[in-house]
Design a protein around this motif. Structure first.
Motif, PDB file in Angstrom:
ATOM      1  N   ILE A 149       0.979  -0.919   0.254  1.00 40.84           N
ATOM      2  CA  ILE A 149      -0.327  -0.083   0.051  1.00 40.84           C
ATOM      3  C   ILE A 149       1.231   0.850   0.067  1.00 40.84           C
ATOM      4  CG2 ILE A 149      -2.401   1.127   1.534  1.00 40.84           C
ATOM      5  CD1 ILE A 149      -2.536  -1.759   2.838  1.00 40.84           C
ATOM      6  N   THR A 156       2.275   4.911   0.888  1.00 38.04           N
ATOM      7  CA  THR A 156       1.918   5.105   1.740  1.00 38.04           C
ATOM      8  C   THR A 156       1.402   6.818   1.874  1.00 38.04           C
ATOM      9  OG1 THR A 156       4.757   4.419   2.614  1.00 38.04           O
ATOM     10  CG2 THR A 156       3.699   6.122   4.031  1.00 38.04           C
ATOM     11  N   LEU A 184      -2.010   5.575   2.586  1.00 39.16           N
ATOM     12  CA  LEU A 184      -2.559   5.035   3.269  1.00 39.16           C
ATOM     13  C   LEU A 184      -2.550   6.063   4.729  1.00 39.16           C
ATOM     14  CD1 LEU A 184      -2.408   2.646   5.788  1.00 39.16           C
ATOM     15  CD2 LEU A 184      -0.044   2.721   5.868  1.00 39.16           C
ATOM     16  N   GLN A 211       4.419   1.373   5.140  1.00 43.44           N
ATOM     17  CA  GLN A 211       4.271  -0.238   5.637  1.00 43.44           C
ATOM     18  C   GLN A 211       6.413  -0.606   5.235  1.00 43.44           C
ATOM     19  OE1 GLN A 211       1.998  -1.794   2.616  1.00 43.44           O
ATOM     20  NE2 GLN A 211       2.602  -4.107   2.650  1.00 43.44           N
ATOM     21  N   MET A 254      -8.935  -1.563   7.531  1.00 41.77           N
ATOM     22  CA  MET A 254      -7.442  -1.139   6.717  1.00 41.77           C
ATOM     23  C   MET A 254      -8.290  -2.810   6.263  1.00 41.77           C
ATOM     24  SD  MET A 254      -3.640  -0.770   8.675  1.00 41.77           S
ATOM     25  CE  MET A 254      -2.978  -0.924   7.304  1.00 41.77           C
ATOM     26  N   PHE A 283      -8.411  -1.010   1.805  1.00 40.17           N
ATOM     27  CA  PHE A 283      -7.602  -1.970   1.086  1.00 40.17           C
ATOM     28  C   PHE A 283      -7.944  -3.195   0.501  1.00 40.17           C
ATOM     29  CE2 PHE A 283      -5.661   1.009   3.628  1.00 40.17           C
ATOM     30  CZ  PHE A 283      -5.745   2.301   2.413  1.00 40.17           C
TER      31      PHE A 283
END
Length: 316
Positions: free
Chosen positions: A187, A189, A192, A220, A251, A255
């Protein structure tokens, strides 16, 4: 493929390979070692590992040598694998009350797979032995029990299948490949943190010890499993676990990484106060907070720093 004895693990391997690669028998304990088979599904190379059936005592050393050796082989197979299929006998839901489907030991086995960071797929085998009139009720009971007893991983794929009649075998592999793709996802940054700030406006962080537990930044660091480093304004001990689990479940929904174990590494932006001598207990506590805090404590309690403090006191 892992599970209890006589759950149909070897039958699933034989049904996928379309050959008698593993010995199948009604007696428990037919498979005594992990068997690796090379295979391909729609052009994708796959390694299938058939493990021995494990029972209570598989993780206890001592006099349980008969349980320990097969259990250690299953552990090694789980650690080497990417996707683990937990095979469960569907008839157990009808025959037993205490060992209802899935049993508590099977739930612990699935939790061990999740703790190792592997993708988990649950296969309810021998579904053809359940009467068609009872299948909706049994399916509902099994799904409810899995949801209640496996709260750490939301959205674990569950496939009701029969290895004897090749029922939903292709569905099992499609779910496994789909889960492997989500397990390997990354994912960005920026995306996110944008989602995190918007989510925290809707679900504000809680208060603990007179301080608001804010999540400042997230990134991540690796995949397989997805691992995130989270910076907060509190220590990891003070951060509420229910709020962390709420972020993980949100999350998974946002996602589209449901059924995947997510790991959080909590880091704190707190720093020790300068020019203050710390005890050994305080030094250990700051070292556990994070690497920057450990470096600050190291310089804070160094001999040069203490000499400077003494010189400053003398001049004053």
């Amino acid at each position: 493929v892992v599970g209890l004895p006589s759950a149909g693990k070897s039958s699933i391997i034989n049904a996928l390979l379309q050959e008698e690669r593993c010995i199948v028998d009604e007696q428990d304990g037919t498979t005594m070692d992990a068997i690796v088979s090379e295979w391909s599904f729609k052009g994708q190379p796959v390694k299938l590992i058939d493990t021995c059936g494990v029972i209570k005592g598989w993780n206890y050393p001592g006099s349980y040598t008969d349980f320990l050796e097969p259990g250690m082989g299953t552990r090694k197979a789980i650690r080497k694998s990417h996707v683990v299929i937990l095979c469960i006998d569907a008839q157990r839901y009808r025959k037993m009350t205490y060992y209802s489907c899935p049993s508590l030991f099977e739930i612990k086995l699935g939790s061990f797979v999740v703790d190792e960071g592997k993708a988990l797929v649950i296969a309810i085998n021998k579904w053809d032995l359940i009467n068609e009139d009872e299948q909706p009720k049994v399916r509902e009971g099994i799904l409810k029990r899995i949801t209640d007893l496996l709260p750490d991983v939301k959205g674990v794929p569950v496939v009701f299948m029969s290895a004897k009649y090749n029922l939903n075998l292709s569905m099992l592999m499609l779910r496994s490949f789909s889960l492997f793709k989500r397990w390997s996802a990354r994912i960005p940054t920026m995306k996110l943190n944008g989602w995190l700030q918007a989510w925290m406006i809707r679900w504000p962080p809680p208060w603990r010890n007179g301080q608001k537990c804010n999540v400042k930044y997230m990134t991540q660091t690796r995949a397989r499993p997805p691992t995130f480093v989270v910076w907060t304004n509190t220590t990891s001990e003070d951060m509420p676990r229910n709020y962390i689990r709420q972020i993980q479940n949100a999350m998974r929904d946002e996602f589209k990484i449901g059924g995947v174990p997510i790991k959080f590494v909590l880091r704190s932006t707190l720093m020790p106060k300068p020019r203050k001598k710390l005890s050994k207990k305080d030094v250990l506590r700051w070292k556990r907070v994070g690497p920057k805090q450990a470096e600050a404590v190291k310089h804070l309690n160094s001999k040069k720093q203490l000499r400077r403090k003494g010189e400053n006191r003398q001049t004053e």
